[in-house]
Write a protein that holds these residues in place. Structure first.
Motif, mmCIF file in Angstrom:
data_model
loop_
_atom_site.group_PDB
_atom_site.id
_atom_site.type_symbol
_atom_site.label_atom_id
_atom_site.label_comp_id
_atom_site.label_asym_id
_atom_site.label_seq_id
_atom_site.Cartn_x
_atom_site.Cartn_y
_atom_site.Cartn_z
ATOM 1 N N LEU A 24 50.011 4.974 21.862
ATOM 2 C CA LEU A 24 50.767 6.222 21.779
ATOM 3 C C LEU A 24 51.141 6.571 20.348
ATOM 4 C CD1 LEU A 24 52.417 8.532 23.125
ATOM 5 C CD2 LEU A 24 54.342 6.927 23.212
ATOM 6 N N THR A 25 50.983 7.848 20.011
ATOM 7 C CA THR A 25 51.533 8.424 18.792
ATOM 8 C C THR A 25 52.284 9.677 19.210
ATOM 9 O OG1 THR A 25 49.660 7.609 17.481
ATOM 10 C CG2 THR A 25 51.046 9.319 16.494
ATOM 11 N N LEU A 26 53.606 9.631 19.117
ATOM 12 C CA LEU A 26 54.472 10.703 19.593
ATOM 13 C C LEU A 26 55.108 11.399 18.400
ATOM 14 C CD1 LEU A 26 55.814 11.960 22.206
ATOM 15 C CD2 LEU A 26 57.714 10.371 21.762
ATOM 16 N N SER A 27 54.841 12.683 18.246
ATOM 17 C CA SER A 27 55.418 13.468 17.158
ATOM 18 C C SER A 27 56.499 14.388 17.709
ATOM 19 C CB SER A 27 54.343 14.301 16.466
ATOM 20 O OG SER A 27 53.460 13.491 15.717
ATOM 21 N N ILE A 28 57.635 14.405 17.020
ATOM 22 C CA ILE A 28 58.773 15.234 17.406
ATOM 23 C C ILE A 28 59.115 16.162 16.251
ATOM 24 C CG2 ILE A 28 61.205 15.262 18.090
ATOM 25 C CD1 ILE A 28 59.600 13.894 20.190
ATOM 26 N N ILE A 30 62.019 19.250 15.091
ATOM 27 C CA ILE A 30 63.323 19.829 15.407
ATOM 28 C C ILE A 30 63.589 21.023 14.485
ATOM 29 C CG2 ILE A 30 65.827 19.445 15.399
ATOM 30 C CD1 ILE A 30 64.466 17.892 17.585
ATOM 31 N N VAL A 31 64.082 22.111 15.072
ATOM 32 C CA VAL A 31 64.611 23.240 14.305
ATOM 33 C C VAL A 31 66.092 23.354 14.634
ATOM 34 C CG1 VAL A 31 64.531 25.713 13.863
ATOM 35 C CG2 VAL A 31 62.435 24.510 14.445
ATOM 36 N N ASN A 32 66.921 23.332 13.610
ATOM 37 C CA ASN A 32 68.364 23.514 13.792
ATOM 38 C C ASN A 32 68.823 24.539 12.765
ATOM 39 O OD1 ASN A 32 71.123 23.348 14.133
ATOM 40 N ND2 ASN A 32 71.172 21.117 14.271
ATOM 41 N N LYS A 33 68.981 25.778 13.235
ATOM 42 C CA LYS A 33 69.299 26.894 12.352
ATOM 43 C C LYS A 33 68.175 27.038 11.312
ATOM 44 C CE LYS A 33 73.434 27.330 14.303
ATOM 45 N NZ LYS A 33 73.386 26.175 15.220
ATOM 46 N N ASN A 34 68.482 26.855 10.042
ATOM 47 C CA ASN A 34 67.498 27.037 8.988
ATOM 48 C C ASN A 34 66.859 25.733 8.528
ATOM 49 O OD1 ASN A 34 67.966 29.868 8.806
ATOM 50 N ND2 ASN A 34 69.823 29.465 7.606
ATOM 51 N N GLU A 35 67.133 24.653 9.245
ATOM 52 C CA GLU A 35 66.609 23.353 8.839
ATOM 53 C C GLU A 35 65.589 22.846 9.854
ATOM 54 O OE1 GLU A 35 69.685 20.658 6.757
ATOM 55 O OE2 GLU A 35 70.831 21.698 8.306
ATOM 56 N N THR A 36 64.610 22.111 9.363
ATOM 57 C CA THR A 36 63.624 21.467 10.235
ATOM 58 C C THR A 36 63.476 20.002 9.850
ATOM 59 O OG1 THR A 36 61.744 22.017 8.795
ATOM 60 C CG2 THR A 36 62.318 23.622 10.520
ATOM 61 N N ALA A 37 63.057 19.213 10.808
ATOM 62 C CA ALA A 37 62.797 17.788 10.563
ATOM 63 C C ALA A 37 61.728 17.321 11.534
ATOM 64 C CB ALA A 37 64.075 16.967 10.744
ATOM 65 N N THR A 38 60.933 16.342 11.105
ATOM 66 C CA THR A 38 59.904 15.770 11.969
ATOM 67 C C THR A 38 60.068 14.258 12.042
ATOM 68 O OG1 THR A 38 58.292 15.545 10.159
ATOM 69 C CG2 THR A 38 58.256 17.603 11.426
ATOM 70 N N PHE A 39 59.660 13.690 13.193
ATOM 71 C CA PHE A 39 59.802 12.264 13.436
ATOM 72 C C PHE A 39 58.548 11.752 14.137
ATOM 73 C CE2 PHE A 39 63.819 14.479 13.633
ATOM 74 C CZ PHE A 39 64.631 13.765 12.766
ATOM 75 N N LEU A 40 58.207 10.503 13.874
ATOM 76 C CA LEU A 40 57.000 9.902 14.450
ATOM 77 C C LEU A 40 57.353 8.584 15.111
ATOM 78 C CD1 LEU A 40 53.854 10.149 14.613
ATOM 79 C CD2 LEU A 40 53.786 8.721 12.566
ATOM 80 N N ARG A 300 71.028 30.322 19.753
ATOM 81 C CA ARG A 300 71.572 29.254 18.916
ATOM 82 C C ARG A 300 70.631 28.873 17.787
ATOM 83 N NH1 ARG A 300 72.755 28.045 24.286
ATOM 84 N NH2 ARG A 300 74.958 27.703 24.790
ATOM 85 N N GLN A 301 69.428 29.455 17.766
ATOM 86 C CA GLN A 301 68.431 29.165 16.729
ATOM 87 C C GLN A 301 68.113 27.661 16.678
ATOM 88 O OE1 GLN A 301 66.881 31.694 14.181
ATOM 89 N NE2 GLN A 301 67.200 32.532 16.235
ATOM 90 N N LEU A 302 67.786 27.135 17.855
ATOM 91 C CA LEU A 302 67.428 25.727 17.999
ATOM 92 C C LEU A 302 66.038 25.639 18.613
ATOM 93 C CD1 LEU A 302 70.752 24.491 19.655
ATOM 94 C CD2 LEU A 302 70.164 24.369 17.223
ATOM 95 N N GLY A 303 65.248 24.664 18.176
ATOM 96 C CA GLY A 303 63.917 24.515 18.743
ATOM 97 C C GLY A 303 63.428 23.086 18.706
ATOM 98 N N VAL A 304 62.462 22.795 19.596
ATOM 99 C CA VAL A 304 61.932 21.436 19.723
ATOM 100 C C VAL A 304 60.424 21.493 19.967
ATOM 101 C CG1 VAL A 304 61.905 19.353 21.151
ATOM 102 C CG2 VAL A 304 64.071 20.467 20.625
ATOM 103 N N VAL A 305 59.702 20.586 19.318
ATOM 104 C CA VAL A 305 58.282 20.367 19.588
ATOM 105 C C VAL A 305 58.098 18.899 19.942
ATOM 106 C CG1 VAL A 305 55.936 20.411 18.656
ATOM 107 C CG2 VAL A 305 57.591 22.140 17.923
ATOM 108 N N VAL A 306 57.352 18.623 21.013
ATOM 109 C CA VAL A 306 57.031 17.247 21.405
ATOM 110 C C VAL A 306 55.523 17.179 21.638
ATOM 111 C CG1 VAL A 306 57.468 15.353 23.001
ATOM 112 C CG2 VAL A 306 59.280 17.031 22.541
ATOM 113 N N LEU A 307 54.849 16.305 20.907
ATOM 114 C CA LEU A 307 53.402 16.154 21.029
ATOM 115 C C LEU A 307 53.051 14.702 21.296
ATOM 116 C CD1 LEU A 307 52.248 18.340 17.976
ATOM 117 C CD2 LEU A 307 52.492 19.044 20.366
ATOM 118 N N SER A 308 52.252 14.467 22.337
ATOM 119 C CA SER A 308 51.852 13.117 22.727
ATOM 120 C C SER A 308 50.341 13.040 22.903
ATOM 121 C CB SER A 308 52.532 12.731 24.046
ATOM 122 O OG SER A 308 51.993 11.528 24.566
ATOM 123 N N ASN A 309 49.758 11.906 22.516
ATOM 124 C CA ASN A 309 48.323 11.720 22.728
ATOM 125 C C ASN A 309 48.042 10.937 24.016
ATOM 126 O OD1 ASN A 309 49.323 9.291 21.590
ATOM 127 N ND2 ASN A 309 47.289 8.746 20.820
#
Length: 335
Positions: A24-28, A30-40, A300-309
């Motif tokens: 598994l390689t899971l990519s996450i 996050i959008v929180n207002k004007n900020e973004t972050a990614t996690f693996l 609320r200007q919040l967002g999420v991306v979840v990607l899985s192989n």
């Protein structure tokens, strides 16, 4: 955004999904207002913040909201109307056929996603090329509407063929192919440099191998006729840009896709492609070897991306649940 604390909280949510998925390689994202972050995250339960170039996943049916975003932009530009009959685009259909582009976009066009009789016929006619996850060829989809002139029944019936047909119509109206239409209208303007139908050779080292629910390698998805239903590949970084574009009220064509068009139940409606539920705009995706989720809260200007192989099991921990839980976490306002 407190990314260190966010990292810890996300790991608590995803940890059950990591178990027993060795590849598994899971990519996450996050959008929180004007900020973004990614996690693996990977299947050995270890975790690391992603520092390399983003990995490329099949995003399956999330492709559908690229198709409807293309529709929204074309409506906004005056190229067509959501109420145009599909009979305007196929000479074998009556010019005023009751099916419209809106019906294709919100899954009320009547064409079935499941049909036992058609599945049997497809098996007996193995010489006929088929797109995965679709009972019909492009010509058969048009023929279906020719045989059902009184459709639609105005009932929600999720359809890869309907959305794929819409993608073909839009590309033809732009005098190009579907992949180029998406590139010129969406991905180039948003600088989504790793989003495409075909992954170039220079990026193949970032294209992940997909696995089924039992961890067996799966071949790449090929959807030749219905690309608009599920053929796009993308990365977590690019999909964060896509979310931000949809949450930007200045993008009027994007905003059109989020307007309710049909009600499924008390809590769920459908826009143009998007599912609208409890202040969340979302869509998911699944192929033979991948699963994905994309959702956001406009107010609320919040967002999420979840990607899985990995393809997810039904009724088990999956990217949909992870994404929903992450949005709930963001809504607490503690990050």
């Amino acid at each position: 955004m407190d990314t260190i604390r966010m990292h810890q909280e996300i790991f608590k949510i995803v940890r059950p999904y990591l178990n027993n998925r060795d590849h598994l390689t899971l990519s996450i994202g996050i959008v929180n207002k004007n900020e973004t972050a990614t996690f693996l995250y990977n299947g050995s339960n270890s975790q690391s913040i992603e520092e390399q170039k983003p990995l490329i996943y099949e995003i399956g049916s999330i492709s559908k909201v690229f198709t409807t975003t293309l529709l929204g932009e074309m409506i906004q530009n005056g190229a067509l109307s959501a109420d145009n009959s599909i009979g305007q685009y196929f000479p074998t259909l009556s010019h005023d056929h009751p099916i419209t582009l809106k019906h294709l976009a919100n899954h009320t066009s009547g064409i079935p996603a499941i049909c036992i009789w058609k599945s049997i016929v497809n098996r007996l006619r193995s010489d006929t090329p088929r797109d995965p996850y679709c009972l019909f060829s492009l010509s058969e989809a048009v023929q279906f509407y020719n045989k059902h002139p009184k459709e639609p029944k105005f009932k929600f019936r999720y359809s890869n063929a309907g959305m794929g047909l819409l993608g073909n119509i839009l590309a033809n109206q732009l005098h190009t192919d579907y992949g180029t239409a998406v590139k010129e209208t969406i991905t180039n303007p948003l600088e989504m440099v790793d989003t495409s139908i075909k992954v170039p050779s220079s990026k193949q080292n970032r294209l992940l191998q997909g696995f089924d629910v039992k961890g067996r390698e799966q071949p790449p998805l090929l959807m030749n006729e219905f690309m608009g239903a599920g053929a796009i590949r993308s990365t977590v970084d690019d999909l964060l840009k896509f979310i931000n574009a949809h949450m930007d009220r200045r993008n009027e064509g994007y905003q059109l896709t989020q307007q309710p068009t049909v009600k499924i139940d008390r809590n769920t409606q459908v826009g143009l492609g998007w599912m609208l539920e409890n202040d969340m705009v979302w869509h998911n995706g699944a192929t033979q070897g991948f699963s994905s989720f994309l959702g956001f809260d406009m107010e609320r200007q919040l967002g999420v991306v979840v990607l899985s192989n990995y393809r997810s099991r039904l009724f088990a921990n999956n990217p949909d649940q992870i994404g929903t839980d992450l949005l709930k976490l963001l809504r607490t306002g503690e990050y």
